[in-house]
Structure formats: C-alpha cells, structure tokens
Design an enzyme around this catalytic site. Structure first.
Site, short mmCIF file in Angstrom:
data_model
loop_
_atom_site.label_atom_id
_atom_site.label_comp_id
_atom_site.label_asym_id
_atom_site.label_seq_id
_atom_site.Cartn_x
_atom_site.Cartn_y
_atom_site.Cartn_z
N GLU A 178 -9.70 -1.25 10.75
CA GLU A 178 -8.40 -0.79 11.20
C GLU A 178 -8.48 0.70 11.54
O GLU A 178 -8.59 1.06 12.69
CB GLU A 178 -7.34 -1.07 10.12
CG GLU A 178 -5.93 -0.80 10.59
CD GLU A 178 -4.89 -1.65 9.87
OE1 GLU A 178 -5.22 -2.30 8.88
OE2 GLU A 178 -3.73 -1.63 10.32
N GLU A 237 -3.58 1.48 -1.31
CA GLU A 237 -2.55 0.97 -0.40
C GLU A 237 -1.45 0.22 -1.15
O GLU A 237 -0.28 0.33 -0.83
CB GLU A 237 -3.22 0.02 0.61
CG GLU A 237 -2.28 -0.66 1.58
CD GLU A 237 -3.03 -1.51 2.60
OE1 GLU A 237 -4.17 -1.92 2.32
OE2 GLU A 237 -2.46 -1.75 3.68
C1 BGC Z 1 -1.53 -0.38 7.74
C2 BGC Z 1 -0.37 0.42 7.24
C3 BGC Z 1 0.63 0.42 8.35
C4 BGC Z 1 1.08 -1.01 8.45
C5 BGC Z 1 2.23 -1.27 9.31
C6 BGC Z 1 -1.09 -1.80 7.91
O1 BGC Z 1 -2.08 -2.64 8.31
O2 BGC Z 1 -2.63 -0.26 6.92
O3 BGC Z 1 -0.59 1.46 6.48
O4 BGC Z 1 1.63 1.34 8.27
O5 BGC Z 1 0.02 -1.87 8.74
O6 BGC Z 1 3.17 -1.75 8.53
#
Ligand code: BGC
Length: 909
Positions: free
Chosen positions: A473, A753
C-alpha cells in the site's frame, strides 16, 4: 552579545536549485538579555561573497519585528545563479547586531526554454522479461581547459542513481521522488564541481521502476486491475550538466542519443517486492572514463513535455540512521531470525563472503506470530525480499537501490557461511527533516509511546506521508496525513515536506474540487469495501486535508505563503462539498470512510458507528471555518464574509439536524460528541450536557475509548478543554485494551494501525494489519500542547505569540517538552516535589508568551527564589481561578509555588 544565530533561505541554510522567484529569509536572534525584540532589519543580497559593498539588492533599514520568512523584494533573479545573503538587525534595547554570517541560495532553472536535454530510454525497459530490471546508461566527455564550477540538473521517469567518474552524485535516495508525474516532475540540482576533472570524464546512471512504472496498490491484483505502469511503460533519464570554464564560457553535457546502455546487475527492483541483484553481472568501472563500452546498445529519445519539470520543492530522502542488529535466534519452525530491536523503515546493509553464484536471501517482517515464528501475512503482496548473488571475490557488501522495507525482523533464508550479527546493519531512511521536538515525562510507558510516534513518523515520511511502510500500500492517504500533521510539525521540521505534498494535492485535485483518497493519486479504489470504480475521491475527513494541512503548516511555521499557494485548492474543496450538500449545508451524500476502524463498528466492519452525515457535515463546518479565517488573513474580505456566513449557516443546520430539541446529540457515540465539541458545533448552553454525556460513555466503557481515525485525535483535547483533564489522563494512562499504552505494553516500537493489532491472546486482527501507522500517534499533539503545554496563538501564528499552559496531573511527577520554533527554542518543564510545584520556561527572542502557572496564587509565588510580588510589575501577573497568568518576553524563567497536590483532580477510579 546581540547577534544573528541562524539564518536560512526557504527553510534551508544554503539551498541549491530553488524554484522560488521570491525566496524568503528567516533568522534567529541571539542575545544574553531578556525581553529582546527586533525593531528593524536590513537584508543584503549579492552575487559574490565580496561584493556586498555594491549589493544586488539592499532592503534598506526596514522597521519591523518580522524575522521569519521575509520575502526577497529585489530585482528579478536570474536562473541558475548563486546569490549570497546576509542580515543585520537592531533591537528594542538599542543594540545593533553585526552582520550575520553570509549564506547563499542558488536558483534552479526558471524557464522551460533552458531545457535542451532529451529523455533517454532503452529497450530493456520495454521488454517484459526485463520489466523490473535496472539498465545502466553512460557517456564520456572531455573538459578542455580550466573550469570553475559545475552543476547537474537531473531527473527521470522512474527512479535514478547518478555517478560521475565512479563517484555517486549526492546522497539522495529514491529520486526524483513521487509526484503526479503527468503534471509535475521534480528535478534535482547538485554541485558537482569537485567530481569533475580536466580531460576525460564519464557520467553514468542506473534507472529503476519506482512509483512511475512499478507495482502500486498491489492488493488490487484481486480485482485483476493493472497494478503497474500507472504513469508510463518506459523509464528514462533526463540530465543537463553545465560546466563553467574559467573564461566564463559554458560547456553543457546533455542526456541525448549519444549515450549508451546495457542491462545492469539489478534483475528486479520494485518498491514492495524488494530487489534481486546478481553481482556477477557488474561491469566494474562502467561509470569511469576509459571503460570499454563496445557492445553497449544505443539509447533512444522519448517525447516528454518539458513543462512538467519543476525544481525539487520538498526535501530529499536520505540514509538518516544506522541501527546495529540486536539478536539472532532460531524460531520453532527453524527459521534464522535477526531482530533489529526497532520496527524501522529502510533496508539492511550486509556483508558476506562466499563462492561465486552462492546467494543471500533476506525476508523482512514487522512481527513474529504468537508462537514466535516469522509472520508476513500482513504484508499481503509485498514480498519485501532481497536476493543477492555473490561474485565470489573477498568480502562483498550490499545495499538495495530502488526499494525499501518496513521491518523489525529479518529472516535469513540463504546466507553462505556463518552469519554474524555485525554482518547486518539497519539503514533507516526518510525525508530529511530536522528533529524539532521532544516530549518526556515521569511515566516510562508514555515516553515509549512518544518514541513510537516519532518512529512511525520517520517510517512514513518517505517523500510523501504514507499510511504504512510495509504492505503493498504505502500510499499518501489524505486522512492519515491530516490527522497526524500537527503532531508531525512538533516532532520534526516538516514545512518543506508538506509544501511539496500540498502541491501534489493541488495538482491532483479534480476539476470539481474533489480530492482523491490518496495523494499522489492513482485513482485508487478499495475493492474490499466498495466496488464502484468512480469512488476514488472526496471522503470527508480525508479530502479535508486540502484545508487542514496548509492551515496546520501556517500555524506551526507562520508560513503565509502556504496559505496563498493553497488558497484556490482550499476553496475548491469547500466548493466541492457545497455542491454535494443538501441545501448546500448538510453533507449527506457520497462515500465516506467515517470514523474508520472505530471499535463501535459492527463485527468485522471497518466503519465506525458514528453516522456519516454527521461526520461529513462536521468536517464541512470545520473546513469552512478555517477557510473563512484564511480569507481574513489573506485580506480577501469578500470571501471572508461569504465563508463566515456559510460557516454559521452550516453550524445552524448541523444543530437542527443532529441535536434533539432538548439539546442532546442524537448519535450516541463517543466520536459524535468529540467532533461537536472540538469543532464548536454545540450551543454554549448544551456544552455541559455534551461533555457529561461523553464522560458517561467513557465511564460505561470502563474508562476506555472506542474511537477510530476521526474521533481519536481530538478525544483528549475536548476533555481537557472542557474541564475533564482528569478523564483525558485516565485514558492516556490505561494500559489494557483498547488504549495507547496497550500496544506499548505488548512491546510495540511504532504505532499500530489497529487498537488490537495484536490481541490479548497474541493472535492478530486480520491480515490488514500494519504495525507502523502513525494515525493514532496523533495523541502526540496533545502531549506537547496540553500535558507539557506549548501552543501557538492563531493570530500570531508560528509561535510569535506563544501560549504556555501546562496541565499537571497527580499521576505524573513531571513533564517536559522542547520545540525548536522558527524563532528559536521553546522549552517548558513542570515538576512537583515536596509540596512545591516548579515550572521552568525558555521563551525565544522576538516572541511573547502568555504563561499560565496552574493552581498558583500570587501569595507564595516565587521567581528564582524571590517573591513575584516584589518584582517589577512589567510582566503583569494576574491571579485567576485556574492559576496565575503572566505575560513574558524572551528569556529563561523559573517559577515555584506551594501546591497541595490533592487540589489537582486525580484520574477517576
Ligand atoms: C489505509 C488507511 C486509510 C484507509 C482509508 C487503509 O487501507 O491504511 O490508513 O486511511 O485505508 O480508510
């Protein structure tokens, strides 16, 4: 002695290759006296260090107390020119400083017409077999006669590394950085005078896929979407080397058809996947003159619009720290693991000896599973694998080139010979940002939390602010950046980092003002949670980064230009919401991430329980309010009036829609209550009921939060600013799930996270589980601003007027924070001992501070062992209910007063 301690141009002492036509100067005053203010300044700019007697520009003596970001107002600057600058000032005590030291700034290429080079590419980048390999490119040239200086202006489609005569040019990594390459491609400028010589020279470059051509958002492979070549199929180099001879003439070396290319030793390099390098394929001496390049192929030129070229406007990524590996051990599964002791971002430098053709294979992971085995599920498609094939000649040392990893543990899949800890060094990379803040207190776990926040910032400020640095990501999620920006600005000097990213945001903004989910935008969709391909932009709380981040940079650095530069983008975002909202006031349409990952979500869902329309309208009001203030500051009076009215109407509509007639919020969630308090959406008469309800929810939840991305950053703030600092501390100091210190007690070294990234029983949340995600690290802002108590006044932003207001707590014996502001060091420390509270402050010159000494009374208040009452009254101490308030000019102060600790509210049981 009154003097100038530090002087910078566009935030850097001696910047080179700047794109600004009107650069700005900042300086820090040095004096042994207290209460020092600047009364005037004089700036000189000249073309030589010795030509200040006849300067290119002399500002004259300007009566002003402005010492930061003072704009150059002289004649038009030339392209590619070095200018020297110096400043002298006078103060309110009739002192005149000597001239500051002389620094320089050097302009980049101002006019597109000056670009003569071509983008050069080679076949390897087209052939699918070599689609992630890295070609080498080279050219030889002669320098006839003496030369005095040389600059190279260089960039690429994809990533590049550059060499001159066998030496690497600059220390920057992952250049030219990630921007919206279709509109903005940064070039870098290097002074290479010392790398060239009379006679034969050689320039060499290596290209990598990077963000331009490589894989991005790998999980979208699930959807059969193309995850690579988002910007183009061919990597290319673009370079202009200008050599100035002693007689003033100029020789220019360009990237053009005369270059040659060959496949290099990098067989594969991809940001997420890692790198495969075959040292047997190295061409020793290829980047030196005299190398025999017969057999190398010609390059070809690509048609690229030069209008996209912009001077580097952010800060480069570099190797910043080196970590020694801590431990080596074997897991139950028999894997050989090296533990770096810190979840970090960058790569491993290793040394190895072995026979030709033997291999080193390293895998990287953030955590071990509950049985202590190497765990990589949470990386999804990111392989984070380094493969090195030995050439078999003595000790070999390797570092990858066009990839980086997020990891604490390395698994040695293959390694010839006996590995030893000292063979492996962790290289920490991130954007160059000076550490400007420090927070510490008497609780070690809170200190570890601060450490973790800082390390998540380091790991995710790699050219752009990424959500995470490990899985497939690593994108510039706008929401995450928005939430964390204020904390980031305390920890490190992020002014230039955000300046660049905001330009990226502006360039990617949709015509209707919408803001993509991630910046730089890759038209990202999230197949896990939605299938509509058109939804890739404009979630509330995420798109608001367009307004909140420039405002934050303005507050923290006093940078007006960021507001000027971003103003249209800010307006466009509010305009977008306006067009989407019911009656232009209630935003109840569109897709929103909401209070992402909140614990009040339905089982298995990422979406918190707070209604989207409430969150969206709350952020709409907040952004509109900021826009109104911005318009006022920029003296756009019509706009200011219009946005002020719009703001008031949104607030009224919000209250009608989301409050009952008796003044209660209809939405029964923590985050709903937090947002209305934080954004002042509650009528004054209903404030008490709202805070009481929030506290009741927390209490019912055994004093635990259940908030997600949008509620968490403000939770402690609304408690402490509404008389419930005790509850805020209770939440901060909780160590069981869910809380900030839960992860600390589980051994985290960066921010997770998810609140339950690792569950109590040692199992993991899901595979979407980053252990290096700064979002919840936004509590850092509260530690600095409230626990220690350093804040800026919005009216005199950039800490011209400082607010020092510590919030002591019975459970902490002391807390201290430092912040290196644009004006100099601000420092605060409070500590409680033997019935006495002591508070020490440092206030930089040319600022004023309003200091609150909490719970102090005029009677018994001492400054440096003398009663304040007996001191000159110029500091106007006033006794208030909350304590004594003093207005202080610059200097170092120490106050003490008797305090019965039992009057400070303790955390609730
Ligand atoms: C990310 C987040 C991001 C979110 C959107 C995720 O996959 O890691 O931090 O803000 O997607 O809601």
């Amino acid at each position: 002695m009154f003097k100038i301690k530090k002087i910078r141009c566009e935030y850097i002492e001696n910047p080179i290759g700047i794109g600004e036509q009107k650069p700005r100067f900042s300086w820090v005053l040095g004096s042994d006296e207290k209460n020092v203010f600047q009364t005037s300044y004089k700036i000189q700019v000249s073309k030589g260090t010795d030509s200040f007697s006849n300067p290119f520009w002399d500002s004259g003596v300007i009566k002003s107390d402005n010492s930061i970001l003072v704009e150059y107002m002289g004649p038009k600057l030339d392209s590619r020119t070095r200018y020297y600058y110096r400043v002298r000032i006078s103060d309110n005590k009739n002192n005149k400083s000597p001239w500051s030291k002389t620094n320089f700034f050097e302009t980049g290429i101002f006019d597109t017409k000056e670009w003569k080079a071509s983008f050069i590419s080679c076949d390897a980048s087209e052939n699918p077999e070599f689609s992630s390999s890295s070609p080498l490119l080279r050219k030889e040239f002669d320098i006839n006669g003496e030369f005095v200086s040389a600059r190279v202006y260089v960039t690429s489609l994809g990533l590049y590394e550059l060499w001159l005569n066998g030496q690497r040019v600059g220390e920057d990594l992952l250049t030219p950085g990630w921007t919206n390459y279709n509109k903005r491609l940064q070039y870098q400028t290097y002074d290479v005078t010392d790398m060239l010589k009379k006679g034969a020279n050689a320039v060499g470059a290596m290209l990598g896929n990077g963000w331009y051509k490589g894989h991005l958002a790998g999980w979208m492979e699930d959807t059969k979407e193309d995850t690579k070549e988002r910007y183009g199929k061919k990597t290319a180099l673009f370079l202009q080397l200008h050599i100035t001879h002693s007689d003033g003439s100029e020789q220019v070396i360009l990237s053009d058809k005369s270059w040659k290319t060959v496949a290099g030793p990098i067989l594969m390099s991809e940001l997420y996947l890692g790198e495969s390098y075959d040292a047997r394929l190295e061409s020793p001496g290829w980047n030196n003159p005299g190398f025999n390049d017969t057999g190398w192929a010609p390059v070809y030129e690509l048609e690229v619009d030069k209008e996209i070229l912009v001077a580097q406007d952010g800060v480069p990524v570099r190797r910043i720290e080196f970590i020694s590996s801590q431990k080596m051990f074997k897991t139950a599964r028999g894997e050989i693991i090296i533990d770096m002791g810190q979840n970090m971002v960058g790569w491993v430098r290793f040394t190895v000896r072995g026979p030709k053709g033997s291999r080193v294979v390293l895998k990287h992971a953030e955590v071990l599973d509950k049985d202590g085995n190497f765990y990589t599920e949470n990386l999804r498609f990111a392989k984070q694998t380094i493969e090195y094939i030995l050439k078999g000649k003595g000790e070999e040392c390797f570092e990858p080139h066009f990839t980086y990893q997020g990891f604490r543990y390395i698994k040695l899949e293959e390694y010839p010979g006996e590995p030893r800890l000292e063979n492996f060094t962790g290289i920490v990379i991130h954007s160059v940002m000076k550490k400007t803040g420090n927070f510490e207190c008497s609780n070690d776990q809170v200190n570890q939390l601060q450490h973790n926040i800082l390390w998540s910032q380091k790991g995710n400020f790699v050219d752009i602010p990424t959500d995470c640095p490990q899985r497939d990501e690593r994108l510039g999620w706008t929401g995450d950046a928005q939430i964390f920006a204020r904390t980031a600005c305390f920890n490190m000097d992020t002014a230039l980092f955000f300046k660049k990213w905001l330009r990226d945001l502006k360039s990617d903004q949709l015509e209707n003002g919408g803001v993509p989910f991630v910046i730089p935008s890759i038209n990202l969709i999230m197949p896990l949670i939605m299938n509509d391909k058109d939804i890739c932009h404009s979630s509330s709380g995420w798109g608001d980064a367009a307004v909140i981040v420039p405002w934050t940079v303005y507050l923290c650095y006093g940078d007006l230009r960021i507001l000027e530069d971003q103003y249209d983008s800010m307006k466009a975002w509010v305009g977008y919401i306006y067009s989407q909202a019911e009656n232009n006031l209630l935003w109840n349409t569109g897709f929103h991430f909401g209070d992402w990952l909140a614990l009040d979500a339905k089982e298995g869902s990422f979406f918190g329980a707070t209604p989207n329309d409430l969150i969206a309208t709350a952020f709409y009001a907040y952004s509109t309010g900021i826009l109104a203030k911005t318009a006022e500051i920029l003296q756009k009076n019509e706009d200011a009036k219009q946005y002020r009215e719009l703001y008031e109407n949104i607030v009224k509509a919000f209250q009608r829609e989301f409050f009952t007639s008796s003044g209660r919020l209809k939405a029964a969630t923590q985050t709903a209550h937090i947002l209305v308090l934080m954004f002042n959406l509650v009528k004054e008469e209903d404030r008490k009921c709202t805070i009481d309800t929030l506290v009741e929810y927390l209490k019912k939840n055994k004093w635990h939060l259940n908030t997600g991305f949008l509620g968490t950053p403000y939770l402690c703030h609304v408690l402490s600013s509404n008389g419930r600092t005790d509850v805020a501390y209770k939440l901060l100091l909780q160590t069981d799930y869910p809380s900030w210190l839960y992860q600390v007690s589980k051994g985290a070294t960066t921010i997770w996270e998810h609140w339950d990234g690792i569950k109590e029983d040692g199992s993991f949340w899901t595979e979407v589980n980053s252990f290096n995600h700064y979002a919840y690290g936004s509590i850092g802002d509260w530690l600095y601003r409230v626990v220690a108590g350093i804040d800026t006044d919005e009216i005199k932003a950039g800490y011209k007027h400082i607010i020092l207001k510590p919030h002591p707590c019975q459970k902490l014996k002391w807390a201290t924070a430092e912040f290196e502001s644009m004006y100099g060091l601000i420092k605060i420390k409070w500590y409680y001992k033997n019935g006495m509270m002591r508070m020490d402050f440092t206030i930089p010159h040319n600022t004023m501070a309003s200091v609150m000494l909490p719970y102090a009374k005029m009677d018994g208040l001492m400054e440096n062992e003398e009663t304040v009452k007996s001191q000159p009254l110029h500091r106007k101490a006033i006794e208030k209910d909350e304590g004594v308030k003093v207005e202080l000019g610059s200097g170092t102060y120490s106050f003490s007063y008797p305090l019965d600790i039992s009057i400070i509210p303790d955390v609730p049981e």
